[in-house]
Design an enzyme around this catalytic site. Structure first.
Site, mmCIF file in Angstrom:
data_model
loop_
_atom_site.group_PDB
_atom_site.id
_atom_site.type_symbol
_atom_site.label_atom_id
_atom_site.label_comp_id
_atom_site.label_asym_id
_atom_site.label_seq_id
_atom_site.Cartn_x
_atom_site.Cartn_y
_atom_site.Cartn_z
ATOM 1 N N ASP A 150 0.734 -1.272 -0.173
ATOM 2 C CA ASP A 150 0.144 -0.088 0.073
ATOM 3 C C ASP A 150 0.736 1.433 -0.027
ATOM 4 O O ASP A 150 0.477 2.306 -0.506
ATOM 5 C CB ASP A 150 -0.954 -0.117 1.089
ATOM 6 N N GLY A 151 2.172 1.285 0.733
ATOM 7 C CA GLY A 151 2.873 2.302 0.527
ATOM 8 C C GLY A 151 3.475 2.820 -0.683
ATOM 9 O O GLY A 151 3.499 3.965 -1.107
#
Length: 256
Positions: free
Chosen positions: A45-46
């Site tokens: 997700d980063g």
């Protein structure tokens, strides 16, 4: 979605992702994001958030595949049948938050956030924050480690860890959630209309310094922060029908 033939694969720099990138490039080719019909980031997700920030102005749909430890915004990683998955994918449109921070030195800094804007104390001293909604003071003094404003897409991230509510996509609301509040003791946050303008004024900023972070972009030593949903900027994410965002948010609410 139709006509997603030219794919721009983007990958995080972690060693385990590079062989996946090579396999996808060998099978489907690769183009630069500016020439692509769809952007496919590979990572967690980063990295997905980095991709949204770097390429949102291209107005290309983004279909992420999970090749990291966390992947709430991502689809399952499979190398086979990617064109068919892209053709069947469901589109979800997101509006980011716009943050404007004023520093103690008088500087003005703007940033976008797809998950949340969070304020955090910088020292051992608790932060003291006055909360305004649409120009009206609603909390004269919030004593806390911090406070955040989350989008529905980000409500299962930092907001959930801070015991904030999970927001359904398309609900047209934002979550305001305190982080370790001390005063008022019983205040646990608020759910706001998405057209609400939120302003945080830092009290005793010289003694109790506070930083503001829009996703991963941090501004330190702030005097005040204004947050509003963007009126004109959007990004489109693509999800496999069986793993769409609405279903994931429902799963989060019924998982024990």
């Amino acid at each position: 979605m139709d006509s997603l033939q030219r794919i721009a694969f983007l990958a995080s720099r972690t060693p385990e992702v590079q062989p996946i990138l090579a396999a996808l490039e060998a099978r489907y080719g690769n183009v630069v994001p500016q020439d692509a019909d769809v952007i496919v980031p590979l990572g967690g997700d980063g990295f997905m958030l980095q991709t949204l920030h770097r390429h949102m102005d291209l107005n290309k749909p983004i279909y992420g595949m999970r090749a990291g430890s966390v992947g709430f915004l991502l689809n399952q990683l499979r190398i086979e049948e990617l064109p068919e998955r892209l053709a069947a994918a469901e589109a979800t449109t997101f509006k980011p938050l716009e943050m404007t921070a004023i520093t103690d030195a008088g500087g003005r800094v703007g940033a976008l956030a797809f998950n949340e804007v969070s304020l955090l104390r910088q020292t051992k001293q608790a932060a003291k924050i006055r909360v305004y909604l649409n120009g009206t003071a609603r909390l004269d003094e919030l004593v806390c480690d911090g406070v955040l404003v989350s989008t529905p897409a980000g409500s299962t991230a930092y907001n959930l860890s801070a015991h904030g509510p999970i927001l359904p996509l398309g609900s047209a609301v934002l979550a305001m959630t305190p982080i370790s509040p001390f005063r008022p003791r019983r205040w646990r946050g608020a759910i706001l209309r998405n057209d609400t303008e939120v302003r945080f004024e830092i009290l005793d900023a010289w003694k109790r310094p506070v930083s503001a972070t829009a996703d991963s972009f941090e501004v330190r030593d702030i005097a005040e922060v204004t947050i509003r949903e963007s009126a004109g900027r959007t990004v489109t994410l693509l999800f496999d029908p069986e793993h769409n965002m609405e279903e994931r948010i429902l799963d989060e609410q019924f998982t024990v």
